[in-house]
Design an enzyme around this catalytic site. Structure first.
Site, short mmCIF file in Angstrom:
data_model
loop_
_atom_site.label_atom_id
_atom_site.label_comp_id
_atom_site.label_asym_id
_atom_site.label_seq_id
_atom_site.Cartn_x
_atom_site.Cartn_y
_atom_site.Cartn_z
N HIS A 62 0.52 -1.25 0.27
CA HIS A 62 -0.14 0.08 0.03
C HIS A 62 0.70 1.33 -0.51
CE1 HIS A 62 -3.42 -2.82 1.29
NE2 HIS A 62 -4.22 -1.30 1.11
N LYS B 274 -0.32 4.83 5.10
CA LYS B 274 -1.35 3.74 5.42
C LYS B 274 -0.42 3.29 7.15
CE LYS B 274 -3.83 -0.31 5.48
NZ LYS B 274 -4.86 0.28 5.19
N1 LIG Z 1 -12.09 -1.48 3.85
C1 LIG Z 1 -11.83 -1.22 2.50
O1 LIG Z 1 -12.51 -1.22 1.17
C2 LIG Z 1 -11.21 0.51 2.58
C3 LIG Z 1 -10.42 0.52 3.36
N2 LIG Z 1 -9.50 1.53 3.79
C4 LIG Z 1 -9.50 2.12 5.40
O2 LIG Z 1 -10.42 3.78 5.89
C5 LIG Z 1 -9.87 4.03 6.66
C6 LIG Z 1 -9.69 5.49 6.19
O3 LIG Z 1 -8.45 5.32 4.84
P1 LIG Z 1 -7.56 6.85 4.06
O4 LIG Z 1 -9.53 7.29 3.48
O5 LIG Z 1 -7.25 5.67 3.31
O6 LIG Z 1 -7.60 7.17 5.22
P2 LIG Z 1 -6.70 9.34 6.24
O7 LIG Z 1 -6.59 9.20 6.57
O8 LIG Z 1 -7.31 10.16 4.72
O9 LIG Z 1 -9.48 9.73 6.16
C7 LIG Z 1 -9.42 9.24 7.59
C8 LIG Z 1 -10.45 10.64 7.74
O10 LIG Z 1 -10.84 9.67 8.86
C9 LIG Z 1 -10.79 11.35 9.68
N3 LIG Z 1 -11.46 10.92 11.00
C10 LIG Z 1 -10.94 10.46 11.80
N4 LIG Z 1 -11.07 10.46 13.31
C11 LIG Z 1 -12.65 10.78 13.15
C12 LIG Z 1 -13.05 11.07 13.78
N5 LIG Z 1 -13.38 10.71 15.47
N6 LIG Z 1 -14.36 11.38 13.34
C13 LIG Z 1 -14.15 12.37 12.08
N7 LIG Z 1 -13.48 12.07 11.36
C14 LIG Z 1 -12.50 11.25 12.01
C15 LIG Z 1 -9.24 11.42 9.92
O11 LIG Z 1 -9.05 12.97 10.03
P3 LIG Z 1 -7.62 12.61 10.61
O12 LIG Z 1 -6.39 13.46 9.52
O13 LIG Z 1 -7.46 14.92 11.07
O14 LIG Z 1 -7.12 12.55 12.04
C16 LIG Z 1 -9.14 11.70 8.11
O15 LIG Z 1 -9.17 12.60 7.26
C17 LIG Z 1 -8.48 2.65 6.74
O16 LIG Z 1 -8.76 1.91 8.08
C18 LIG Z 1 -8.46 2.30 5.37
O17 LIG Z 1 -7.25 0.96 5.56
C19 LIG Z 1 -9.25 2.33 3.07
C20 LIG Z 1 -9.91 1.52 1.47
C21 LIG Z 1 -10.91 0.66 1.50
O1 LIG Z 2 -6.02 2.15 3.26
C1 LIG Z 2 -5.89 1.93 2.28
O2 LIG Z 2 -5.73 2.39 1.43
C2 LIG Z 2 -6.85 0.78 2.12
N1 LIG Z 2 -7.34 -0.31 3.57
C3 LIG Z 2 -7.75 -1.58 2.72
C4 LIG Z 2 -7.30 -2.74 3.58
O3 LIG Z 2 -6.50 -2.31 4.80
O4 LIG Z 2 -7.44 -3.52 3.18
C5 LIG Z 2 -8.31 -2.09 1.47
C6 LIG Z 2 -7.28 -1.53 0.75
O5 LIG Z 2 -6.62 -2.15 0.21
C7 LIG Z 2 -6.98 0.14 0.05
#
Ligand SMILES: NC(=O)C1=CN([C@@H]2O[C@H](COP(=O)(O)OP(=O)(O)OC[C@H]3O[C@@H](n4cnc5c(N)ncnc54)[C@H](OP(=O)(O)O)[C@@H]3O)[C@@H](O)[C@H]2O)C=CC1
Ligand SMILES: O=C(O)C1=N[C@H](C(=O)O)C[C@H](O)C1
Length: 274
Positions: A161, A165
């Site tokens: 990734h 991450k």
């Molecule tokens: N299941 C799936 O298909 C996928 C899962 N993911 C997962 O999703 C999650 C987020 O990924 P990603 O978007 O890349 O990460 P980012 O860090 O870009 O986004 C997460 C956001 O959530 C915010 N956040 C944290 N705490 C709070 C809260 N209490 N209330 C509201 N907002 C909050 C963060 O703010 P701040 O930065 O200010 O802390 C940030 O803006 C990860 O766990 C990732 O692994 C990602 C892609 C696909």
């Molecule tokens: O953090 C990410 O970006 C992603 N998180 C998920 C994971 O932990 O598997 C899904 C995807 O691969 C992207």
């Protein structure tokens, strides 16, 4: 669009990579509306228009730090944030009796227990990967693990990734490892090897190994390797655009709308064998 369909959607973590991707996907989706967009207290995004933050121009939805207010008249919250906030949102989704789609990874067993408790009143869909391709891959991995007996075939899960991450192994790697363990009829927790460093000794027969790579902007690459003395089988998936995960999350929200409260995953949503 009728009252029996998913309409009003809250995006949690709206300024994040997935949050912005979700805002764009919901804005473009037929019948769905961005009801509210929330961020962490103190975030620089608070007060900004959610449309401006994700690059589609103003939509009249300011980003707030008040999840309870956001959930109260919503149909669903889609949440790709952090484990601590996801546990909090699950309890609030239960209070508001709404759908909670959870993409957040890195949750502990204790976090998952709390989320399951909330699913007595909320319809929760949680998956380490929302894509059709990865969930299909999981089913294939389970079949392969059942067919390739442990005495001859070692299983290793490799993931790569982007360099921002924060959790490892990825939620997807753990999902694929869990499917492999299911195919073998073993417990993943008891058989996973997540770190190797120094004089580790020989590979434990029957274990499921994980290897983690981080670099650049890689959206999500996963391989499950079955290795014997004489041959190797590799099953793999590559994500090339984050909109993939957003589309899966929207599909899950629509699916969950008329379901009973409960704890579901993407295999349920996609109708794939579980
Ligand atoms: N299941 C799936 O298909 C996928 C899962 N993911 C997962 O999703 C999650 C987020 O990924 P990603 O978007 O890349 O990460 P980012 O860090 O870009 O986004 C997460 C956001 O959530 C915010 N956040 C944290 N705490 C709070 C809260 N209490 N209330 C509201 N907002 C909050 C963060 O703010 P701040 O930065 O200010 O802390 C940030 O803006 C990860 O766990 C990732 O692994 C990602 C892609 C696909
Ligand atoms: O953090 C990410 O970006 C992603 N998180 C998920 C994971 O932990 O598997 C899904 C995807 O691969 C992207």
């Amino acid at each position: 669009m009728t009252d029996t369909e998913m309409k009003m959607v809250v995006v949690a973590g709206a300024a994040g990579r997935m949050g912005q991707t979700l805002l764009k996907a919901i804005h473009a989706a037929a019948g769905m509306r961005i009801h509210a967009a929330i961020e962490r207290e103190g975030s620089a995004a608070i007060g900004k228009d959610a449309g401006d933050v994700c690059g589609i121009g103003p939509i009249g939805v300011p980003i707030t730090a008040d999840p309870l207010e956001a959930f109260v008249k919503a149909d669903a919250v889609i949440d790709f944030t952090s484990p601590a906030s996801t546990v909090e949102f699950a309890a609030l989704a239960a209070q508001a009796r709404i759908v909670h789609i959870i993409g957040t990874t890195g949750c502990s067993q204790d976090d998952v227990e709390k989320i399951k408790a909330a699913s007595r009143h909320a319809r929760i869909v949680m998956s380490g990967n929302m894509s059709l391709g990865v969930n299909l891959l999981g089913v294939l991995v389970r079949q392969a693990a059942a067919a390739l007996e442990a005495v001859n075939w070692d299983i290793e899960v490799l993931e790569m990734h982007h360099n921002r991450k924060v959790d490892a192994p990825s939620g997807t790697a753990l999902l694929l490892g869990a499917e492999a363990a299911k195919g073998r009829g073993i417990d993943l927790l008891a058989n996973a090897v997540k770190v190797r460093d120094g004089h580790t000794g020989a590979r434990e027969p029957g274990s499921i190994g994980f290897a983690t790579l981080r670099g650049g902007g890689v959206i999500g690459d996963h391989e499950v390797i079955f290795a014997s003395e004489t041959e190797m089988v590799t099953l793999s998936h590559r994500a090339t655009d984050r909109s993939l995960f957003a589309q899966g999350a929207l599909r899950a929200a629509r699916w969950a709308f008329d379901k009973k409260p409960g704890f579901y995953n993407m295999l349920d949503v996609l109708g794939l064998d579980s």
